[in-house]
Design an enzyme around this catalytic site. Structure first.
Site, mmCIF file in Angstrom:
data_model
loop_
_atom_site.group_PDB
_atom_site.id
_atom_site.type_symbol
_atom_site.label_atom_id
_atom_site.label_comp_id
_atom_site.label_asym_id
_atom_site.label_seq_id
_atom_site.Cartn_x
_atom_site.Cartn_y
_atom_site.Cartn_z
ATOM 1 N N HIS A 12 0.808 -1.225 0.000
ATOM 2 C CA HIS A 12 0.000 0.000 0.000
ATOM 3 C C HIS A 12 0.841 1.275 0.000
ATOM 4 O O HIS A 12 0.372 2.333 0.403
ATOM 5 C CB HIS A 12 -0.954 -0.010 1.204
ATOM 6 C CG HIS A 12 -0.247 0.014 2.531
ATOM 7 N ND1 HIS A 12 -0.749 -0.599 3.644
ATOM 8 C CD2 HIS A 12 0.923 0.574 2.929
ATOM 9 C CE1 HIS A 12 0.073 -0.412 4.659
ATOM 10 N NE2 HIS A 12 1.102 0.300 4.254
ATOM 11 N N HIS A 59 -1.931 4.373 9.883
ATOM 12 C CA HIS A 59 -0.558 4.780 10.209
ATOM 13 C C HIS A 59 -0.580 6.004 11.119
ATOM 14 O O HIS A 59 -0.154 7.092 10.728
ATOM 15 C CB HIS A 59 0.216 5.072 8.931
ATOM 16 C CG HIS A 59 0.333 3.894 8.002
ATOM 17 N ND1 HIS A 59 -0.710 3.440 7.227
ATOM 18 C CD2 HIS A 59 1.373 3.076 7.729
ATOM 19 C CE1 HIS A 59 -0.311 2.409 6.511
ATOM 20 N NE2 HIS A 59 0.948 2.163 6.797
ATOM 21 N N HIS A 197 10.084 -4.080 4.328
ATOM 22 C CA HIS A 197 10.551 -2.692 4.358
ATOM 23 C C HIS A 197 10.808 -2.251 5.785
ATOM 24 O O HIS A 197 10.198 -2.741 6.724
ATOM 25 C CB HIS A 197 9.616 -1.717 3.645
ATOM 26 C CG HIS A 197 8.206 -1.537 4.151
ATOM 27 N ND1 HIS A 197 7.310 -2.563 4.336
ATOM 28 C CD2 HIS A 197 7.518 -0.407 4.467
ATOM 29 C CE1 HIS A 197 6.130 -2.074 4.739
ATOM 30 N NE2 HIS A 197 6.243 -0.764 4.839
ATOM 31 N N GLU A 244 3.743 -5.692 8.748
ATOM 32 C CA GLU A 244 2.435 -5.469 8.111
ATOM 33 C C GLU A 244 1.911 -6.729 7.425
ATOM 34 O O GLU A 244 0.701 -6.879 7.218
ATOM 35 C CB GLU A 244 2.524 -4.325 7.080
ATOM 36 C CG GLU A 244 2.694 -2.946 7.697
ATOM 37 C CD GLU A 244 2.738 -1.807 6.667
ATOM 38 O OE1 GLU A 244 2.610 -0.649 7.083
ATOM 39 O OE2 GLU A 244 2.917 -2.056 5.458
HETATM 40 C C1 DHB Z 1 6.378 3.596 2.939
HETATM 41 C C2 DHB Z 1 5.767 2.350 2.983
HETATM 42 C C3 DHB Z 1 4.674 2.121 3.816
HETATM 43 O O1 DHB Z 1 4.051 0.919 3.937
HETATM 44 C C4 DHB Z 1 4.184 3.146 4.577
HETATM 45 O O2 DHB Z 1 3.088 2.917 5.300
HETATM 46 C C5 DHB Z 1 4.795 4.397 4.563
HETATM 47 C C6 DHB Z 1 5.896 4.615 3.741
HETATM 48 C C7 DHB Z 1 7.534 3.869 2.037
HETATM 49 O O3 DHB Z 1 8.077 2.948 1.438
HETATM 50 O O4 DHB Z 1 7.897 5.014 1.871
HETATM 51 FE FE FE Z 2 2.390 0.932 5.750
#
Ligand code: DHB
Ligand code: FE
Length: 287
Positions: A12, A59, A197, A244
């Site tokens: 997302h 978030h 990530h 997540e």
């Molecule tokens: C990013 C990815 C995410 O899942 C998020 O919630 C906020 C930022 C990113 O890769 O920048």
């Molecule tokens: Fe996220």
């Protein structure tokens, strides 16, 4: 009777929403990513559900550190796109399905999962970016999202977070709830977020292709095995925000094979690195 027809899994990343909103989807950086969703938009168009049950995480937008529900179900008639600091995304309001949402809340809470009932909230990129990816950008002749959505928010931001096992079991309870609804509805369940990530600290920028692809393999073929993986393994292998991915297990737990039916059909699978700081994963399963 209502039934779950398919599950959709997707990252997302907020920058994907920004790329779409600013007309940058054909830029060389973004083009390969959006190409991976071309099939998905056609598939969605050909298999339009009556309702999407959309599992995502907020978030620190609707819920701050002042109040942190582990699982929250949206029972409102509509939800506005949230202002995450640079104005709300220029996308339509999300129309809810209060009747089905209330029924699911009743059934799942009586099945011993403690949900928070949410009658008013704004929805952030966790919910609107998957809608954009699957449905395309509304506007012109199609100014609204194509169907009602029940937002289901999971806390994966502030520890303690729910285990993969609990998420998987919750998916089973959601399936039971949907199937006991007295109304002929086709429901899709979407699991969003991920993949690997990490947005801060010494390991910021971490991507783990091997882990991500093994996760997708196992999500398809051995979801019960994947559900047993503890959260620390996600954090170690997929980064702090890789957690997540437990949300994908909610959607997977709602598929027919978990309740003794046939294995799902894999309609589409896609993986791409990078999008912003994130590995993007995507999967469509049909019952
Ligand atoms: C990013 C990815 C995410 O899942 C998020 O919630 C906020 C930022 C990113 O890769 O920048
Ligand atoms: Fe996220």
């Amino acid at each position: 009777m209502a039934k779950i027809t398919a599950s959709v899994f997707t990252s997302h990343v907020p920058a994907i929403g920004a790329a779409l909103d600013l007309g940058k989807s054909n830029d060389p950086y973004w083009q390969p990513l959006f190409k991976g969703y071309e099939y998905s938009r056609q598939w969605f168009n050909d298999n339009k559900p009556d309702v999407i049950f959309l599992v995502y995480n907020d978030h620190a937008t609707a819920f701050s550190l002042e109040m942190i529900p582990t699982f929250a179900i949206g029972t409102a008639a509509s939800y506005q796109p949230a202002d995450e600091g640079w104005g709300p995304r220029p996308v339509p309001k999300v129309v809810g399905h209060p009747e089905l949402a209330a029924h699911i809340a009743q059934s799942v809470i009586q099945d011993d999962f403690d949900l928070t009932i949410v009658n008013k909230m704004d929805v952030d990129h966790g919910l609107t970016v998957p809608l954009s990816l699957m449905c395309g950008q509304p506007g012109g002749e199609h100014p609204a999202w194509p169907c009602p959505v029940i937002p289901f928010a999971v806390n994966v931001v502030q520890y303690p977070v729910p285990s993969g096992q609990r998420c998987f079991n919750l998916g089973r309870a959601i399936r039971k709830a949907v199937e006991s609804y007295d109304g002929d509805l086709k429901v899709q369940i979407w699991g969003t977020g991920g993949m690997s990530h990490q947005l801060q600290g010494a390991r910021a920028g971490l991507i783990n292709r091997e882990f991500d692809n093994a996760f997708i393999d196992r999500l398809i073929a051995d979801p019960a095995g994947q559900a047993a993986v503890p959260h620390i393994d996600y954090v170690r292998e997929a980064g702090s925000e890789g957690i997540e991915l437990v949300m994908w297990l909610i959607a997977r737990g709602a598929m027919g094979d978990v309740a003794g039916g046939k294995p799902p059909i894999v309609k589409h699978r896609f993986y791409h690195v990078p999008a912003s700081n994130t590995a993007v994963g995507h999967l469509i399963l049909e019952n």
